[in-house]
Write an enzyme that holds these catalytic residues in place. Structure first.
Site, PDB file in Angstrom:
ATOM      1  N   GLU A   1      -1.666   4.637  13.190  1.00 45.80           N
ATOM      2  CA  GLU A   1      -1.259   5.731  11.914  1.00 45.80           C
ATOM      3  C   GLU A   1       0.108   6.521  12.319  1.00 45.80           C
ATOM      4  O   GLU A   1       0.109   7.387  13.331  1.00 45.80           O
ATOM      5  CB  GLU A   1      -2.457   6.423  11.634  1.00 45.80           C
TER       6      GLU A   1
ATOM      7  N   GLY B   1      -4.352   5.331  -5.125  1.00 44.82           N
ATOM      8  CA  GLY B   1      -4.226   6.713  -4.440  1.00 44.82           C
ATOM      9  C   GLY B   1      -5.154   6.987  -3.622  1.00 44.82           C
ATOM     10  O   GLY B   1      -5.473   7.845  -2.847  1.00 44.82           O
TER      11      GLY B   1
ATOM     12  N   ASP C   1       2.873  -1.258   4.721  1.00 47.24           N
ATOM     13  CA  ASP C   1       2.178  -1.641   3.727  1.00 47.24           C
ATOM     14  C   ASP C   1       2.753  -3.235   3.324  1.00 47.24           C
ATOM     15  O   ASP C   1       2.162  -4.142   2.935  1.00 47.24           O
ATOM     16  CB  ASP C   1       2.246  -0.758   2.460  1.00 47.24           C
TER      17      ASP C   1
HETATM   18  P1  NG1 Z   1      -0.966   4.850   2.600  1.00 45.25           P
HETATM   19  O1  NG1 Z   1      -1.582   6.360   2.555  1.00 45.25           O
HETATM   20  O2  NG1 Z   1      -1.947   3.919   2.883  1.00 45.25           O
HETATM   21  O3  NG1 Z   1      -0.126   4.807   1.232  1.00 45.25           O
HETATM   22  C1  NG1 Z   1       1.285   5.803   3.970  1.00 45.25           C
HETATM   23  C2  NG1 Z   1       2.388   5.115   4.109  1.00 45.25           C
HETATM   24  C3  NG1 Z   1       2.550   4.103   5.289  1.00 45.25           C
HETATM   25  C4  NG1 Z   1       2.269   4.566   6.675  1.00 45.25           C
HETATM   26  C5  NG1 Z   1       0.921   5.597   6.427  1.00 45.25           C
HETATM   27  C6  NG1 Z   1       0.465   6.271   7.701  1.00 45.25           C
HETATM   28  C7  NG1 Z   1       3.376   5.172   1.728  1.00 45.25           C
HETATM   29  C8  NG1 Z   1       3.314   4.135   0.393  1.00 45.25           C
HETATM   30  N1  NG1 Z   1       2.654   4.240   2.872  1.00 45.25           N
HETATM   31  O4  NG1 Z   1       0.278   4.880   3.930  1.00 45.25           O
HETATM   32  O5  NG1 Z   1       4.036   3.402   5.139  1.00 45.25           O
HETATM   33  O6  NG1 Z   1       3.156   5.506   7.024  1.00 45.25           O
HETATM   34  O7  NG1 Z   1       0.996   6.437   5.208  1.00 45.25           O
HETATM   35  O8  NG1 Z   1       0.299   5.484   8.773  1.00 45.25           O
HETATM   36  O9  NG1 Z   1       3.586   6.146   1.851  1.00 45.25           O
HETATM   37 MG    MG Z   2       0.841   3.511  -2.147  1.00 45.96          MG
END
Ligand code: NG1
Ligand code: MG
Length: 387
Positions: A33, A121, A171
């Site tokens: 992460e 979200g 993602d």
């Molecule tokens: P989430 O919170 O699942 O959207 C975000 C980033 C990822 C990655 C993670 C931390 C976005 C859309 N995605 O994920 O690319 O950096 O945090 O590992 O911001």
């Molecule tokens: Mg997102």
């Protein structure tokens, strides 16, 4: 769900003649992460639920977008694609179309209906799912001939440049490249990747949503990114590295004196140790040592809590409640943090007990209930043939 989408398409657009159906999953990151934007390792997999898109091309340039999840229909001209905050979710498909156009692909108008069950979200990539389902649909229907990894990168570009979210590649990669029963071991700076079998016999992945709105999440996410950049610039005075993902733990220890701020040192320590945990976790899976895998998940959470400081009491409580149960192999926050979800590996026959017990414990301590999703590892974005 596929049948419902087609029926609703017919209701909204008059007929379902010539319609095609596409699907794209959400994703969950198992370990690794806040490493993606640092060029490090991640280990996500595709969920077995996601977003459907029923679509039919038009002869004119009209793009008509509707969704069963949002009470908002958007109609735009294919040659006038601009970001509009009133268009809400429709900016994701619009962004993908715009990026494709900027790359020189010739597009046409179409009408589409989206329907999905990824909570938004929550950190399960509903946005990447919408992007990929749109990208794959255009690629297939218009025979654009774009390789999948290339399409993944274009979808990330749509999110970065059109929507304005500065996300890493994880993602879109997981959602676009996912494969049932495999997790993806990805090095984010080189985009080298390997599929690793993740068919945990007798176990399920349970995702628990704190249901905490992530209001400040975006700014804190960007703050972490800037802190990593700042730390890197100090390290670069002595070290020849392009990103923190290239730094070894030994180098970190030797050169951390260059970083004049304890907070920044902690941020880097998380990134460097998290990268090693991903390597160890993949190794553990290869050796069928899922206990070790679970233990590394917990260490990852602790590092995100103590060094990266992105958990908060809701996420910590979910993990704490999960780890009280001896049929839980491992549990950690997943995604950006601050709110959003945890991921736990739970013995299949105890999944119901897990849901009941963790829900109760969380509610007692936090005051409201979490949501729970049980998932296996599903396929990446694809067309669903209509019978
Ligand atoms: P989430 O919170 O699942 O959207 C975000 C980033 C990822 C990655 C993670 C931390 C976005 C859309 N995605 O994920 O690319 O950096 O945090 O590992 O911001
Ligand atoms: Mg997102």
């Amino acid at each position: 769900m596929a049948t419902k989408v087609l029926e609703e398409f017919k209701r909204i657009y008059g007929s379902s003649d010539g319609v095609r159906l596409f699907y794209s999953p959400g994703r969950v990151n198992l370990i690794g992460e806040h490493t993606d934007y640092n060029g490090g390792y991640v280990f996500p997999c595709a969920l077995d639920f996601g977003t459907y898109m029923a679509v039919r091309m038009r002869d004119d340039g009209k793009v008509r977008l509707s969704s069963l999840n949002f009470d908002l229909k958007v109609e735009v001209d294919i040659n006038e694609l601009v970001y509009d905050k009133n268009d809400d979710w429709a900016n994701y498909p619009k962004g993908v179309l715009k990026v494709l156009q900027d790359e020189g692909y010739k597009l046409k108008g179409f009408e589409a209906l989206y329907e999905g069950n990824i909570p938004n979200g929550a950190g399960l990539s509903s946005s990447a799912s919408i992007e990929l389902v749109t990208g794959v649909a255009m690629n297939e229907i218009l025979n654009l001939g774009i390789e999948r990894v290339e399409l993944v990168k274009l979808c990330q570009k749509a999110e970065n440049n059109f929507v304005g979210v500065n996300c890493g590649i994880m993602d879109q990669f997981a959602v676009g490249m996912g494969k049932a029963d495999y997790a993806i071991f990805l090095k984010c700076d080189t985009i080298d990747y390997k599929y690793v079998p993740f068919k945990l016999d007798g176990y399920k992945i349970v995702i628990s949503n704190t249901n905490k709105r992530r209001g400040l999440q975006d700014s804190k996410y960007n703050e972490r990114r800037s802190q990593c950049e700042a730390a890197l610039s100090y390290l670069k005075k002595e070290l020849n590295v392009d990103n923190l993902g290239q730094l070894t733990f030994e180098e970190f220890n030797k050169y951390k004196y260059l970083i004049p701020d304890d907070v920044l040192v902690k941020r880097v320590r998380h990134v460097v140790t998290e990268d090693e945990r991903v390597l160890d976790a993949v190794e553990a899976l290869k050796n069928n040592d899922i206990k070790k895998f679970g233990k590394l998940m917990v260490e990852s959470h602790n590092s995100l809590r103590d060094d990266y400081e992105v958990t908060g009491k809701e996420l910590d409580t979910l993990v704490d409640e999960a780890l009280k149960l001896d049929y839980v192999l491992g549990s950690r926050m997943t995604g950006a943090g601050f709110g959003g979800c945890t991921v736990s590996i739970v013995k299949e026959e105890f999944v119901k007990d897990f849901i009941d017990t963790v829900t109760k414990g969380y509610k007692e301590r936090i005051g409201y209930e979490p949501s729970m999703y049980v998932t296996g590892v599903g396929d990446g974005a694809k067309e669903i043939k209509i019978k």
